[in-house]
Design a protein around this motif. Sequence first.
Motif, PDB file in Angstrom:
ATOM      1  N   SER A   1      39.904  36.916  38.054  1.00 19.60           N
ATOM      2  CA  SER A   1      39.839  35.453  37.948  1.00 19.60           C
ATOM      3  C   SER A   1      39.961  34.957  36.510  1.00 19.60           C
ATOM      4  O   SER A   1      40.098  33.751  36.287  1.00 19.60           O
ATOM      5  CB  SER A   1      38.518  34.944  38.544  1.00 19.60           C
ATOM      6  OG  SER A   1      37.399  35.521  37.881  1.00 19.60           O
TER       7      SER A   1
ATOM      8  N   SER B   1      39.016  32.087  45.244  1.00 22.00           N
ATOM      9  CA  SER B   1      38.254  32.227  46.494  1.00 22.00           C
ATOM     10  C   SER B   1      37.580  33.576  46.633  1.00 22.00           C
ATOM     11  O   SER B   1      36.793  33.780  47.561  1.00 22.00           O
ATOM     12  CB  SER B   1      39.187  31.993  47.693  1.00 22.00           C
ATOM     13  OG  SER B   1      40.165  33.014  47.772  1.00 22.00           O
ATOM     14  N   VAL B   2      37.873  34.523  45.710  1.00 20.85           N
ATOM     15  CA  VAL B   2      37.282  35.861  45.781  1.00 20.85           C
ATOM     16  C   VAL B   2      36.189  35.969  44.722  1.00 20.85           C
ATOM     17  O   VAL B   2      36.498  35.987  43.520  1.00 20.85           O
ATOM     18  CB  VAL B   2      38.345  36.954  45.559  1.00 20.85           C
ATOM     19  CG1 VAL B   2      37.702  38.339  45.653  1.00 20.85           C
ATOM     20  CG2 VAL B   2      39.469  36.819  46.579  1.00 20.85           C
TER      21      VAL B   2
ATOM     22  N   PHE C   1      49.217  28.777  44.266  1.00 17.33           N
ATOM     23  CA  PHE C   1      48.641  29.418  45.449  1.00 17.33           C
ATOM     24  C   PHE C   1      47.888  30.699  45.064  1.00 17.33           C
ATOM     25  O   PHE C   1      46.807  30.981  45.589  1.00 17.33           O
ATOM     26  CB  PHE C   1      49.734  29.733  46.463  1.00 17.33           C
ATOM     27  CG  PHE C   1      49.240  30.355  47.730  1.00 17.33           C
ATOM     28  CD1 PHE C   1      48.437  29.632  48.607  1.00 17.33           C
ATOM     29  CD2 PHE C   1      49.566  31.665  48.060  1.00 17.33           C
ATOM     30  CE1 PHE C   1      47.973  30.200  49.783  1.00 17.33           C
ATOM     31  CE2 PHE C   1      49.103  32.244  49.226  1.00 17.33           C
ATOM     32  CZ  PHE C   1      48.304  31.513  50.087  1.00 17.33           C
ATOM     33  N   LEU C   2      48.447  31.459  44.115  1.00 18.86           N
ATOM     34  CA  LEU C   2      47.759  32.650  43.622  1.00 18.86           C
ATOM     35  C   LEU C   2      46.440  32.285  42.938  1.00 18.86           C
ATOM     36  O   LEU C   2      45.437  32.997  43.082  1.00 18.86           O
ATOM     37  CB  LEU C   2      48.656  33.403  42.641  1.00 18.86           C
ATOM     38  CG  LEU C   2      49.847  34.177  43.228  1.00 18.86           C
ATOM     39  CD1 LEU C   2      50.673  34.794  42.106  1.00 18.86           C
ATOM     40  CD2 LEU C   2      49.367  35.255  44.194  1.00 18.86           C
ATOM     41  N   CYS C   3      46.447  31.176  42.203  1.00 24.27           N
ATOM     42  CA  CYS C   3      45.207  30.698  41.576  1.00 24.27           C
ATOM     43  C   CYS C   3      44.151  30.386  42.625  1.00 24.27           C
ATOM     44  O   CYS C   3      42.972  30.749  42.468  1.00 24.27           O
ATOM     45  CB  CYS C   3      45.480  29.460  40.723  1.00 24.27           C
ATOM     46  SG  CYS C   3      46.444  29.751  39.225  1.00 24.27           S
ATOM     47  N   ASP C   4      44.548  29.727  43.693  1.00 22.48           N
ATOM     48  CA  ASP C   4      43.607  29.382  44.761  1.00 22.48           C
ATOM     49  C   ASP C   4      43.033  30.640  45.412  1.00 22.48           C
ATOM     50  O   ASP C   4      41.839  30.701  45.721  1.00 22.48           O
ATOM     51  CB  ASP C   4      44.291  28.517  45.816  1.00 22.48           C
ATOM     52  CG  ASP C   4      44.656  27.141  45.286  1.00 22.48           C
ATOM     53  OD1 ASP C   4      44.008  26.704  44.313  1.00 22.48           O
ATOM     54  OD2 ASP C   4      45.590  26.512  45.827  1.00 22.48           O
ATOM     55  N   ILE C   5      43.882  31.645  45.612  1.00 20.80           N
ATOM     56  CA  ILE C   5      43.419  32.894  46.216  1.00 20.80           C
ATOM     57  C   ILE C   5      42.416  33.591  45.299  1.00 20.80           C
ATOM     58  O   ILE C   5      41.354  34.055  45.736  1.00 20.80           O
ATOM     59  CB  ILE C   5      44.603  33.824  46.520  1.00 20.80           C
ATOM     60  CG1 ILE C   5      45.491  33.213  47.609  1.00 20.80           C
ATOM     61  CG2 ILE C   5      44.112  35.204  46.949  1.00 20.80           C
ATOM     62  CD1 ILE C   5      46.721  34.031  47.919  1.00 20.80           C
ATOM     63  N   ALA C   6      42.751  33.664  44.003  1.00 17.63           N
ATOM     64  CA  ALA C   6      41.868  34.334  43.054  1.00 17.63           C
ATOM     65  C   ALA C   6      40.526  33.626  42.936  1.00 17.63           C
ATOM     66  O   ALA C   6      39.480  34.276  42.818  1.00 17.63           O
ATOM     67  CB  ALA C   6      42.543  34.420  41.683  1.00 17.63           C
TER      68      ALA C   6
ATOM     69  N   SER D   1      34.350  41.474  44.419  1.00 16.38           N
ATOM     70  CA  SER D   1      35.428  42.288  43.857  1.00 16.38           C
ATOM     71  C   SER D   1      34.871  43.535  43.182  1.00 16.38           C
ATOM     72  O   SER D   1      35.402  44.643  43.354  1.00 16.38           O
ATOM     73  CB  SER D   1      36.234  41.469  42.852  1.00 16.38           C
ATOM     74  OG  SER D   1      36.743  40.295  43.435  1.00 16.38           O
TER      75      SER D   1
END
Length: 292
Positions: A155, A117-118, A110-115, A123
């Motif tokens: 990322s 997406s940014v 889930f953290l990978c997916d969030i990273a 950033s």
Amino acid sequence: MAALCALSTLIVIVVAALAAPLIAPQDVTDPASIDLWNSELPPVWAEGGTWSFPLGTDLQGRDLFSALLYGTRLSLGIALAATLIPALTGLFLGMLAGIRGGRIELAILFLCDIALSVPSLFSAALIAALLRGGSGGVLTTSGAALVIICAISLSAWIAPAQASRAEARIASGRDYVMAARLIGTPGWRITLFHILPNCLGPVMVAVTLGFGSAVLTEATLSFLGIGLSADQASLGTLIRMGYEEILSGKWWLAVFPVAVLTLLVLAVNLIADWLGAWLNPRRGNGDGGATG
């Protein structure tokens, strides 16, 4: 052969960049050594060129050859910091996900997916705004470099994490790992001597590719004016300055930085491809991993 040429090219670029204070005709980090009267001089082989500035000068009167050496060194330093530190984080998180599984694995994915997406551009803009707000609107070279490092790092850990997670899951199911667990080998020893060696190869490939991507990202962010300013020589800032003048006939301002960036990234990518092909037979063999 291609990998050998790529490695030779990379070594030459890295050594030249590291030795910039010794071989550069001009210290572009020292304003006292720069004379605006020498601005926009063409390369030595063009009309009006001089051996004092073999590749010409930029808009600020800096020797372009010296600026390329110092700029490549700064770009390499930023890319190295933005790649190695996240790689260690990604290696740890990936191995943790692959070994433990369950909710821990889902949380890390889930953290990978969030990273992912940014965007790094967003950033960098946000981090630059925060740092500029705390420094009175002006960023030093180290502060500007920190902006880019943080933006890339957000990322850069993902690919090592995904690679180490996949290898850790495969290694965890191998016979020698299961046998080690049956005889009561401590978990830390299994992780360190049986699983970690299997993860290092794919992570090395991911880090090598990530390094080339970090060099490009630094150049892109600096080209867009986020982070490093025009007086802070990097490949990105040199390309930005050259792009603004290329239509006026001052082609050397953009061509030489772009050529160095292209050679650097191409060499890194070729080395990563060779490294992946060299490691692939070992990874494809189910019993070919490290046995401690």
